[in-house]
Scaffold this motif. Structure first.
Motif, PDB file in Angstrom:
ATOM      1  N   GLY A  50       0.821  -1.200   0.000  1.00 13.09           N
ATOM      2  CA  GLY A  50       0.000   0.000   0.000  1.00 13.09           C
ATOM      3  C   GLY A  50       0.855   1.249   0.000  1.00 13.09           C
ATOM      4  N   PRO A  51       0.255   2.427  -0.231  1.00 10.91           N
ATOM      5  CA  PRO A  51       1.011   3.679  -0.306  1.00 10.91           C
ATOM      6  C   PRO A  51       1.782   3.969   0.979  1.00 10.91           C
ATOM      7  N   ALA A  52       2.997   4.491   0.799  1.00  9.53           N
ATOM      8  CA  ALA A  52       3.840   4.873   1.926  1.00  9.53           C
ATOM      9  C   ALA A  52       4.451   6.239   1.637  1.00  9.53           C
ATOM     10  N   GLU A  53       4.908   6.925   2.682  1.00 13.01           N
ATOM     11  CA  GLU A  53       5.555   8.221   2.476  1.00 13.01           C
ATOM     12  C   GLU A  53       6.730   8.065   1.522  1.00 13.01           C
ATOM     13  N   TYR A  54       6.911   9.049   0.632  1.00 13.44           N
ATOM     14  CA  TYR A  54       7.962   8.952  -0.375  1.00 13.44           C
ATOM     15  C   TYR A  54       9.317   9.345   0.222  1.00 13.44           C
ATOM     16  N   PHE A  55      10.389   8.969  -0.478  1.00 11.53           N
ATOM     17  CA  PHE A  55      11.726   9.388  -0.086  1.00 11.53           C
ATOM     18  C   PHE A  55      11.771  10.915   0.046  1.00 11.53           C
ATOM     19  N   ASP A  56      12.473  11.414   1.045  1.00 17.24           N
ATOM     20  CA  ASP A  56      12.587  12.864   1.194  1.00 17.24           C
ATOM     21  C   ASP A  56      13.871  13.369   0.535  1.00 17.24           C
ATOM     22  N   ARG A  57      14.109  14.682   0.646  1.00 12.12           N
ATOM     23  CA  ARG A  57      15.256  15.305  -0.032  1.00 12.12           C
ATOM     24  C   ARG A  57      16.573  14.629   0.331  1.00 12.12           C
ATOM     25  N   GLY A  58      16.812  14.438   1.609  1.00 11.37           N
ATOM     26  CA  GLY A  58      18.073  13.836   2.014  1.00 11.37           C
ATOM     27  C   GLY A  58      18.280  12.459   1.413  1.00 11.37           C
ATOM     28  N   ALA A  59      17.241  11.629   1.460  1.00 13.51           N
ATOM     29  CA  ALA A  59      17.348  10.272   0.917  1.00 13.51           C
ATOM     30  C   ALA A  59      17.598  10.300  -0.589  1.00 13.51           C
ATOM     31  N   ILE A  60      16.895  11.180  -1.295  1.00 11.83           N
ATOM     32  CA  ILE A  60      17.056  11.267  -2.751  1.00 11.83           C
ATOM     33  C   ILE A  60      18.456  11.747  -3.111  1.00 11.83           C
ATOM     34  N   ALA A  85      18.718   7.548  -3.353  1.00 11.32           N
ATOM     35  CA  ALA A  85      17.569   6.635  -3.309  1.00 11.32           C
ATOM     36  C   ALA A  85      16.962   6.385  -4.686  1.00 11.32           C
ATOM     37  N   LEU A  86      17.130   7.336  -5.620  1.00 11.90           N
ATOM     38  CA  LEU A  86      16.544   7.181  -6.954  1.00 11.90           C
ATOM     39  C   LEU A  86      17.616   7.012  -8.028  1.00 11.90           C
ATOM     40  N   ALA A  87      18.822   6.692  -7.633  1.00 15.51           N
ATOM     41  CA  ALA A  87      19.905   6.498  -8.600  1.00 15.51           C
ATOM     42  C   ALA A  87      19.596   5.321  -9.514  1.00 15.51           C
ATOM     43  N   ALA A  88      20.136   5.384 -10.725  1.00 19.49           N
ATOM     44  CA  ALA A  88      20.018   4.301 -11.711  1.00 19.49           C
ATOM     45  C   ALA A  88      18.598   4.112 -12.245  1.00 19.49           C
ATOM     46  N   ARG A  89      17.743   5.122 -12.094  1.00 18.82           N
ATOM     47  CA  ARG A  89      16.392   5.035 -12.666  1.00 18.82           C
ATOM     48  C   ARG A  89      16.263   5.848 -13.956  1.00 18.82           C
ATOM     49  N   ASN A  90      17.321   6.498 -14.373  1.00 20.67           N
ATOM     50  CA  ASN A  90      17.333   7.281 -15.615  1.00 20.67           C
ATOM     51  C   ASN A  90      16.310   8.425 -15.566  1.00 20.67           C
ATOM     52  N   LEU A  91      16.261   9.118 -14.435  1.00 25.10           N
ATOM     53  CA  LEU A  91      15.311  10.211 -14.246  1.00 25.10           C
ATOM     54  C   LEU A  91      15.930  11.583 -14.529  1.00 25.10           C
ATOM     55  N   HIS A 104      29.758  29.181   3.462  1.00 29.86           N
ATOM     56  CA  HIS A 104      29.775  27.942   4.264  1.00 29.86           C
ATOM     57  C   HIS A 104      29.445  26.732   3.390  1.00 29.86           C
ATOM     58  N   PRO A 105      30.235  26.436   2.345  1.00 27.54           N
ATOM     59  CA  PRO A 105      29.897  25.343   1.425  1.00 27.54           C
ATOM     60  C   PRO A 105      29.873  23.966   2.083  1.00 27.54           C
ATOM     61  N   ASP A 106      30.567  23.829   3.205  1.00 28.40           N
ATOM     62  CA  ASP A 106      30.594  22.543   3.895  1.00 28.40           C
ATOM     63  C   ASP A 106      29.306  22.261   4.663  1.00 28.40           C
ATOM     64  N   ARG A 107      28.378  23.241   4.731  1.00 32.45           N
ATOM     65  CA  ARG A 107      27.153  23.061   5.514  1.00 32.45           C
ATOM     66  C   ARG A 107      25.897  22.982   4.644  1.00 32.45           C
ATOM     67  N   ASP A 108      26.085  22.856   3.315  1.00 27.96           N
ATOM     68  CA  ASP A 108      24.932  22.795   2.410  1.00 27.96           C
ATOM     69  C   ASP A 108      23.924  21.741   2.846  1.00 27.96           C
ATOM     70  N   ASP A 109      24.386  20.505   2.961  1.00 27.11           N
ATOM     71  CA  ASP A 109      23.462  19.408   3.257  1.00 27.11           C
ATOM     72  C   ASP A 109      22.829  19.558   4.635  1.00 27.11           C
ATOM     73  N   GLU A 110      23.587  20.012   5.607  1.00 28.87           N
ATOM     74  CA  GLU A 110      23.061  20.205   6.955  1.00 28.87           C
ATOM     75  C   GLU A 110      21.810  21.076   6.945  1.00 28.87           C
ATOM     76  N   ILE A 111      21.834  22.140   6.143  1.00 30.95           N
ATOM     77  CA  ILE A 111      20.708  23.074   6.103  1.00 30.95           C
ATOM     78  C   ILE A 111      19.650  22.625   5.103  1.00 30.95           C
ATOM     79  N   LEU A 112      20.062  22.275   3.890  1.00 27.56           N
ATOM     80  CA  LEU A 112      19.096  21.988   2.827  1.00 27.56           C
ATOM     81  C   LEU A 112      18.295  20.723   3.097  1.00 27.56           C
ATOM     82  N   TRP A 113      18.891  19.732   3.725  1.00 23.82           N
ATOM     83  CA  TRP A 113      18.154  18.495   3.968  1.00 23.82           C
ATOM     84  C   TRP A 113      17.084  18.663   5.037  1.00 23.82           C
ATOM     85  N   GLN A 114      17.128  19.771   5.779  1.00 25.83           N
ATOM     86  CA  GLN A 114      16.044  20.027   6.733  1.00 25.83           C
ATOM     87  C   GLN A 114      14.752  20.390   6.013  1.00 25.83           C
ATOM     88  N   ASN A 115      14.865  20.789   4.752  1.00 29.99           N
ATOM     89  CA  ASN A 115      13.670  20.920   3.906  1.00 29.99           C
ATOM     90  C   ASN A 115      13.458  19.573   3.234  1.00 29.99           C
TER      91      ASN A 115
END
Length: 368
Positions: free
Chosen positions: A149-159, A163-169, A241-252
């Motif tokens: 059944g339906p489940a919550e989709y992968f979020d930004r951090g997972a993607i 998480a969606l690699a090798a799907r040719n998207l 602060h290029p080393d903190r991109d993921d720390e901040i952006l993945w919170q969205n």
């Protein structure tokens, strides 16, 4: 009262600066909706400005082209009655800005271009109360199609971790993760491809989670004072602060998927939620649950001068929406495409009065 809250009937003489606006420019934007609606009518918003009441204005707009500003102004004054829109909790109305970024991109991954823009995955499905499993967050409008059944989709951090690699998207590849993020925020972009093409991506779907803006996060962390949060200040912080991109952006957690679209007219923006190209300085995004697309709004934001160095008083046409645009007196002004438009849109956050132009026939029926 002919109109009910949050609308309060006014006269055109009550609209500050009404006589000085470029009504011909506004008419051109309105006509784009008029030409579209015979294909598919717009849905009436819950505030009751009935789509059918626009029929006369749309019919005339399809058949005429005003010769000058006076004729365009007369068109709106004959077909509509202005109504002040009272904000929620009797507070102030608010306008922000959005634009279409223009960035360099590659059709293939390379050493420089490593950040993908993705198309909609096959296992991402629409979700609503009819197919939502018990216990799933009622906010979610998209979900992952699973055998159980339906489940919550992968979020930004997972993607972004693969998480969606090798799907040719992959539609295209960018050089900068922050550029990609702001394309997600805006929901569209023009891509200057390394092979010489100019193409466009527009919103196709999203992972579904709530949007969390980096400005709010950086303010709460004490990195940028709240009153100084703009797109420009956020970008400057990421650059420092290029080393903190993921720390901040993945919170969205919300992640946007795109589709390719042509650039038929470089002077216009992407085709948005109302299914017509956005007109710079004349299209506004509104709360589509409350308002009816195609409604003209006269917006008075005297402290906003970023568009043309004078107080913003313009007739705008409701032709888009957004998850952050909620409430009856809330609008997002389309500034155009490219860096110059981004400089305008990035600083817009101003109090504003909203006057909805309600079809005259609807007002007269209610007053009967």
């Amino acid at each position: 009262m002919p109109l009910s809250p949050p609308f309060s009937e006014k006269s055109f003489g009550d609209l500050p600066g009404w006589g000085e606006d470029d009504h011909l420019d506004a008419f051109t934007a309105f006509k784009r909706s008029a030409l579209y609606v015979p294909t598919k009518p717009y849905r009436t918003g819950s505030l009751g400005v009935d789509f059918d009441a626009f029929a006369g204005a749309y019919a005339e707009a399809r058949s005429v082209s005003p010769a000058n500003l006076s004729e365009a102004r007369s068109f709106f004054e004959r077909h509509f009655v202005p109504a002040l829109v009272t904000p929620e909790n009797n507070g102030a109305g608010l306008v922000t800005g959005f634009y279409e970024p223009e960035v360099e991109a590659s059709p293939v991954r390379s050493e420089r271009f490593t950040v993908p823009l993705l198309s909609r995955p096959a296992d991402l499905i629409d979700i609503d109360d009819k197919n939502r499993p018990a216990g799933m967050d009622p906010y979610l409008a998209f979900a992952r199609d699973m055998p159980a059944g339906p489940a919550e989709y992968f979020d930004r951090g997972a993607i972004e971790r693969g998480a969606l690699a090798a799907r040719n998207l992959e539609i295209a590849w960018l050089a900068d993760k922050v550029d990609a993020f702001f394309i997600h925020v805006q929901g569209a972009a023009r891509l200057k491809m390394t092979d010489g093409r100019l193409c466009r991506v527009t919103y196709a779907a999203k992972s579904g989670q709530r949007f969390t803006g980096p400005g709010r996060i950086l303010s709460e962390l004490g990195e940028i004072p709240l009153e100084k949060v703009t797109m420009q200040s956020i970008r400057a912080w990421f650059k420092a602060h290029p080393d903190r991109d993921d720390e901040i952006l993945w919170q969205n957690r919300s992640y946007i998927f795109f589709r390719e679209a042509p650039v038929d007219d470089p002077a216009l923006g992407p085709i948005a939620a109302a299914k017509v190209p956005l007109t710079p300085g004349r299209s506004v995004a509104v709360d589509r649950l409350l308002h009816t697309f195609g409604t003209p709004f006269y917006i008075d934001a005297p402290t906003l001068t970023a568009f043309d160095q004078k107080p913003f008083r313009r007739l705008m046409i409701a032709q888009d929406t957004g998850s952050a645009i909620t409430g009856p007196a809330r609008g997002d002004l389309f500034a155009g495409s490219g860096d110059a438009a981004g400089e305008i849109a990035g600083v817009v956050r101003n109090a504003a009065d909203f006057y909805a132009l309600v079809p005259r026939g609807l007002v007269e029926r209610r007053g009967a």
